[in-house]
Design a protein around this motif. Structure first.
Motif, PDB file in Angstrom:
ATOM      1  N   GLY A 251       0.780  -1.230   0.000  1.00 28.70           N
ATOM      2  CA  GLY A 251       0.000   0.000   0.000  1.00 28.70           C
ATOM      3  C   GLY A 251       0.809   1.275   0.000  1.00 28.70           C
ATOM      4  N   GLU A 525       3.120   4.841   7.449  1.00 27.29           N
ATOM      5  CA  GLU A 525       1.816   4.337   7.034  1.00 27.29           C
ATOM      6  C   GLU A 525       1.881   3.905   5.577  1.00 27.29           C
ATOM      7  N   PRO A 526       1.146   2.855   5.191  1.00 23.76           N
ATOM      8  CA  PRO A 526       0.152   2.123   5.972  1.00 23.76           C
ATOM      9  C   PRO A 526       0.696   0.907   6.711  1.00 23.76           C
ATOM     10  N   PRO A 529      -0.191   1.062  11.122  1.00 22.72           N
ATOM     11  CA  PRO A 529      -1.628   1.262  10.909  1.00 22.72           C
ATOM     12  C   PRO A 529      -2.043   2.710  11.157  1.00 22.72           C
ATOM     13  N   PRO A 530      -2.754   3.322  10.219  1.00 26.58           N
ATOM     14  CA  PRO A 530      -3.120   4.741  10.365  1.00 26.58           C
ATOM     15  C   PRO A 530      -3.868   5.049  11.657  1.00 26.58           C
TER      16      PRO A 530
END
Length: 588
Positions: A251, A525-526, A529-530
């Motif tokens: 991501g 991020e990601p 974890p945001p």
């Protein structure tokens, strides 16, 4: 109007003016300064939250990461940069960033060294207007007084006072190409600043400049490649800023992933090996005792010097590739016997039955005490420290100190006894580290206020095969909490070993993710974890950097405590019994 005038040693020529930002603590620009905003993001530093933009920064020296030179170059070329740097003592990492800006890109940022006494005299002028003009510093109480800031003339040319051999002169004359010529110019300028009188041959290099800090680092590497750069010694690459094979699947935004991956490709095009690890001492190319090498990456430098007994300075990013292109390094510092002697004696109170968090905690604490001094630790002779323990110690030590190595009596190869490490001389300083003092550092690393753990971050530096085996043993038969992510970073070679041993399958059944090529100092991020507010790690290095790098509060503890937190989603925040105070760290 009152004025204070100081004459110092100009490490990088130039003129600059701004309000004085003064601190009596070294600063690592990597992990300590945002390369795009110039904010001090080291949340443990007295200047935390301040902006360096347009100001004259006065610190005793740099510390920590070799990538500080790259961050400074980003600030100089892309803004916002400090107006000047003022140091109490010479610092190779920060000076090199300014030298590359001048030598390669024709942009000047002055760096002035004024000594400790004059540096202390500057403290009352914090906030006042300060001017740098070559070797002169002028602190002025009236900030609006006239000032001429015309650029100074550059001092180009291959002049040097060093003793050069025929190949050195040929490199300097451009007979090996423009890239090698520019590299040699930078090597010579740094050698003179370090006080070397000649160069020496090196057998291998490890490049830290492949970390992507912004467009300037890619611009530098591409310029060298355009000039025909090719390494002339076996060269490995540090962890880069993305998992090159999987960054899209993870991501990562293409605006970051593409240039970060491209930077690794440019260095491989220069002849470097595809290694992508911050733990090159885990590769088959590990150097031998006494071998002259050039390694960058702070933890790798400290491990090579201290645990392997190889010989390298704490080389800044960009000087590492320059030496790999020329095969020649300054003959000074930790390359020499006299540059490896301990000057600080540290007696350690060794606890009863410590867990593995003892070593990174001790390294972090001793690094704060050492500064640029090489310490000799006593009291640990019966600790049975493993290579993983020394790796964890060295990484944390390298984070808070500016020294290239440490000695532990009876454990590290150049300290079979106290007298050997001290070179027969009395130490300049002697200190004792007690468990009460370590408890204060424990509390400093444990910044989390909530017991919640959303992420467990392991592998800073990269995990070894034995660490992954131990982790798999702890995870066997368990599963991670649905609200907690466990992520492990390691090198490709170690990942292959762990996969063959079945450890990767065990970890994946637990719910862990393994990421190669990159490391926690480059991950955001990601992968982080945001929605996560807190993370947990067993790395003293990452516990220090994470609040500034990813804006999360941190739990620090042993590997066992990390796995327990991954299973439960919480950390009890209890101080371990071996520290002598089994109360929650927030209860004092």
């Amino acid at each position: 109007m009152t004025m204070t005038r100081i004459k110092g040693r100009s490490l990088v020529e130039g003129r600059g003016q701004g309000s004085l930002l003064w601190a009596n603590q070294g600063l690592s620009f990597w992990g300590g300064v945002d390369p795009f905003s110039a904010e001090v993001i080291d949340r443990h530093h007295p200047l935390s939250g301040q902006s360096l933009a347009g100001r004259v920064l006065a610190i005793p020296s740099g510390r920590g990461s070799c990538t500080g030179s790259s961050v400074l170059l980003e600030l100089i070329l892309n803004g916002p940069a400090p107006a000047a740097l003022v140091l109490a003592e010479p610092d190779e990492i920060l000076t090199l960033g300014a030298l590359v800006a001048e030598q390669v890109f024709n942009v000047q940022l002055p760096v002035l060294c004024i000594g400790h006494a004059a540096f202390a005299d500057l403290e009352p002028h914090a906030g006042a207007s300060v001017r740098i003009d070559g070797e002169q510093l002028l602190a002025v109480d009236a900030p609006d007084s006239p000032w001429s800031a015309e650029p100074m003339a550059r001092t180009d040319g291959p002049r040097t006072s060093l003793s050069l051999n025929a190949r050195d002169r040929a490199l300097l004359a451009g007979e090996y190409g423009q890239a090698a010529q520019v590299a040699m110019q930078l090597v010579l300028r740094m050698a003179e600043l370090m006080g070397a009188s000649e160069l020496l041959d090196i057998s291998q290099a490890h490049i830290d400049g492949c970390i992507y800090t912004g467009p300037a680092c890619l611009r530098f590497a591409e310029q060298l490649r355009e000039w025909g750069a090719q390494v002339c010694v076996p060269t490995t690459l540090n962890a880069i800023s993305v998992d090159q094979r999987r960054w899209r699947a993870l991501g990562i935004e293409p605006s970051f992933g593409e240039p970060a991956s491209a930077l690794g490709d440019v260095y491989m095009a220069m002849g470097a090996q595809l290694s992508f690890t911050c733990a090159p001492y885990l590769l088959d190319s590990t150097p031998a005792l006494g071998e002259q090498i050039v390694w960058a990456e702070s933890n790798a430098v400290v491990y090579a010097n201290s645990v392997l007994g190889a010989r390298t300075l704490k080389y800044p990013d960009y000087l590492d590739i320059c030496i790999a292109l020329t095969g020649r390094a300054p003959r000074c510092g930790a390359h020499l016997d006299e540059g490896r002697r301990a000057t600080l004696l540290v007696e350690v109170q060794y606890p009863q039955e410590p867990d593995d968090s003892f070593w990174p905690l001790l390294g972090y604490h001793v690094g704060l005490l050492a500064g640029r001094s090489i310490p000799l630790l006593t009291g640990l002779e019966h600790s049975a420290a493993s290579s993983d323990d020394l790796k964890a110690f060295g990484a944390a030590f390298a984070t808070t100190s500016a020294a290239p190595m440490f000695h532990i009596a009876g454990i590290t190869p150049e300290a079979p006894d106290e007298a050997s490490a001290l070179g027969g001389q009395a130490p300049a300083r002697q200190l004792r580290v007690t468990l009460d003092e370590l408890l204060e550092s424990w509390r400093g690393l444990n910044s989390a206020e909530s017991a919640e753990v959303s992420l467990v971050a392991l592998g800073n530096p990269h995990c070894s095969a034995t660490e992954l085996a131990r982790l798999a043993e702890l995870c066997e038969g368990h599963h991670s909490h649905p609200d907690t992510t466990l992520v492990v970073t390691c090198g490709r070679a170690v990942h292959e070993q762990a996969a063959a041993a079945g450890h990767v399958a065990t970890l994946e059944r637990f719910g862990a993710r393994l990421i190669t090529d990159t490391c926690w100092c480059m991950l955001g991020e990601p992968v982080v974890p945001p929605g996560a507010r807190t993370l947990m790690t067993n790395s003293g290095k990452y516990a220090h950097y994470a609040p500034g790098l990813v804006g999360r509060q941190v739990h620090f503890g042993s590997l066992t405590a990390c796995v327990e937190a991954a299973c439960s989603g919480r950390n009890a925040r209890a101080v371990p019994a071996w520290l002598g105070n089994p109360q929650p760290h927030g209860s004092h």
